[in-house]
Design a protein around this motif. Structure first.
Motif, PDB file in Angstrom:
ATOM      1  N   GLY A  61       0.439  -0.874  -0.170  1.00 35.27           N
ATOM      2  CA  GLY A  61      -0.002  -0.029   0.145  1.00 35.27           C
ATOM      3  C   GLY A  61       1.047   1.296  -0.183  1.00 35.27           C
ATOM      4  O   GLY A  61       0.305   2.105  -0.333  1.00 35.27           O
ATOM      5  N   ASP A  62       2.477   1.261   0.462  1.00 31.49           N
ATOM      6  CA  ASP A  62       2.933   2.612   0.255  1.00 31.49           C
ATOM      7  C   ASP A  62       4.069   2.152  -1.018  1.00 31.49           C
ATOM      8  O   ASP A  62       4.805   3.536  -0.805  1.00 31.49           O
ATOM      9  CB  ASP A  62       3.961   2.363   1.757  1.00 31.49           C
ATOM     10  N   GLY A  63       3.914   1.936  -1.467  1.00 36.85           N
ATOM     11  CA  GLY A  63       4.568   1.526  -3.026  1.00 36.85           C
ATOM     12  C   GLY A  63       5.263   0.786  -2.806  1.00 36.85           C
ATOM     13  O   GLY A  63       6.038   0.176  -4.524  1.00 36.85           O
ATOM     14  N   LYS A  64       5.724   0.018  -1.842  1.00 39.24           N
ATOM     15  CA  LYS A  64       7.107  -0.909  -1.921  1.00 39.24           C
ATOM     16  C   LYS A  64       6.622  -1.760  -2.929  1.00 39.24           C
ATOM     17  O   LYS A  64       5.931  -3.251  -2.798  1.00 39.24           O
ATOM     18  CB  LYS A  64       7.394  -1.568  -1.137  1.00 39.24           C
ATOM     19  N   LYS A  65       7.876  -2.226  -4.104  1.00 37.38           N
ATOM     20  CA  LYS A  65       7.904  -4.038  -4.867  1.00 37.38           C
ATOM     21  C   LYS A  65       8.231  -4.492  -3.073  1.00 37.38           C
ATOM     22  O   LYS A  65       9.745  -5.655  -3.961  1.00 37.38           O
ATOM     23  CB  LYS A  65       8.359  -3.477  -5.586  1.00 37.38           C
TER      24      LYS A  65
END
Length: 407
Positions: A61-65
């Motif tokens: 959700g925080d954009g971490k891959k």
């Protein structure tokens, strides 16, 4: 995604129990992958899985891959389907039991839950991230690069006079963390030998230091025990002791972890007790790993969690030991998967008899490759020569051996 990672995980991954996907596409642009060894029947796994799922959702959700791949130790497809149904990530197909075994061997998995973090090239970032995730409620420490021994020790330790000593002063020497306690008889037997070795090394001008990590149960015991010791200490009831033990998988004492401060705190050996006990003079200091080690020097952590090739002979057998050394040195020079080599002549410890019984090893010469809970007996008809042992281990590297399991 790298070929190395696809070779590890296989060409096919499941997105749910009914949907196989091509692995490279399923992993997509993930920068870090958690390889999650777990099972429905395992209570600690079922406690950890919701925590990991929450972390997974937060990070993405925080954009971490970030991606996770479940590697099941479930006992049936029904258990697998039920458990995987609770998970928001990918999985190795249940029927690919060979893949599960090869992954467990690759990462030396001896217990679950176990979370291994790798990057997209397949390089290990953290070989045991389970506790790191449990302690990181917000994901602030993602991707959980493990701390060095200097990180664990912090800024200062204590000297004999109570004065603070900078941990930075250890960066120009070899040092050891001695995990021990007054109430522990084996510890009290070993401590005088370590003191003798310490004094010998100091007298010889060697740059060596020891830090006592106390497991004592009351402060009076700690004070009495530490008075015998000539080195540094973490103090009584210091949280850093458990941090060091947890990070390095120490399950019993005495334990002596030896580090090279001049090389970023590299762990030289986790078998310092055995090495010092057999080398009080310090002739082999700083106790770098030997090509072939006496079985008596093997730690429980090594035998339970590492890939070990153990040769047992009835009496001294110089030819076999020399052949083992040649194979070990060749494997190290050629970058083959790490294997610890141990030999026992039957006179060094009772451990040889226990291994013979546990793995049904017979004959004057016997050998076994341990990747616990799996093990691979050496063929009785195959000579314990350089060629024979090299061929056997090459088959292990290629996942071509037929093993047995203690599980």
């Amino acid at each position: 995604m790298s070929d190395k990672l696809i070779q590890l995980l296989g060409d096919t991954l499941m997105s749910d129990k009914d949907t196989p996907l091509e692995a490279a596409a399923a992993l997509g642009d993930a920068e870090h992958i958690g390889i999650y060894f777990s099972a429905h029947w395992c209570p600690p796994c079922r406690r950890f899985t919701p925590q990991l799922a929450k972390m997974y959702t937060t990070l993405r959700g925080d954009g971490k891959k970030f991606q996770v791949v479940f590697v099941s130790s479930d006992k049936s497809i029904e258990q697998y389907n039920e458990y995987f149904g609770e998970m928001p990530w990918l999985a190795v197909p249940f029927e690919d039991r060979a893949r599960k075994g090869s992954l467990a061997g690759e990462f030396e998995v001896s217990g679950i839950p176990r979370l291994v973090i790798v990057d997209r090239a397949g390089n290990v970032v953290n070989e045991s991230a389970t506790m790191d995730v449990m302690k990181d409620n917000t994901g602030a420490k993602y991707p959980w690069v493990p701390p060095t021994i200097f990180d664990l020790l912090g800024d200062e330790v204590e000297g004999k006079d109570g004065a603070k000593v900078s941990v930075a002063s250890l960066r120009d020497k070899v040092f050891a963390v001695y995990l021990s306690a007054h109430w522990c008889p084996p510890c009290r037997q070993f401590t005088p030998r370590l003191i003798e070795c310490y004094n010998n090394l100091k007298a010889a001008g060697k740059e060596f230091e020891v830090i006592f990590g106390s497991n004592d149960q009351d402060e009076d015991q700690y004070d009495e025990y530490y008075r015998e010791m000539p080195w540094l200490t973490l103090g009584y009831e210091d949280d850093r002791v458990q941090e060091v033990m947890g990070r390095h998988g120490v399950r019993g004492i005495p334990s002596l972890l030896v580090f090279d401060g001049t090389d970023g705190g590299r762990l030289i050996t986790e078998s310092g007790v055995g090495r010092v006990a057999s080398d009080v003079a310090g002739a082999e200091f700083p106790w770098e790993p030997r090509a072939v080690n006496p079985l008596a020097d093997a730690s429980n952590e090594q035998l339970n969690a590492k890939q070990c090739f153990v040769v047992l002979t009835k009496g001294e057998d110089t030819a076999v030991v020399e052949a083992m050394k040649a194979v070990a040195e060749d494997r190290k020079a050629s970058g083959k998967p790490a294997v610890l080599f141990f030999h026992d002549s039957g006179a060094e410890s009772g451990l040889a008899d226990r291994l013979r019984s546990m793995f049904s090893l017979t004959g004057d010469r016997a050998a076994v490759l341990l990747k616990l809970p799996s093990y691979y007996p050496y063929p009785e008809a195959q000579e314990l020569s350089v060629e024979g042992m090299a061929a056997f281990l090459a088959k292990a590297d290629a996942k071509e051996l037929e093993g047995k399991s203690l599980a």
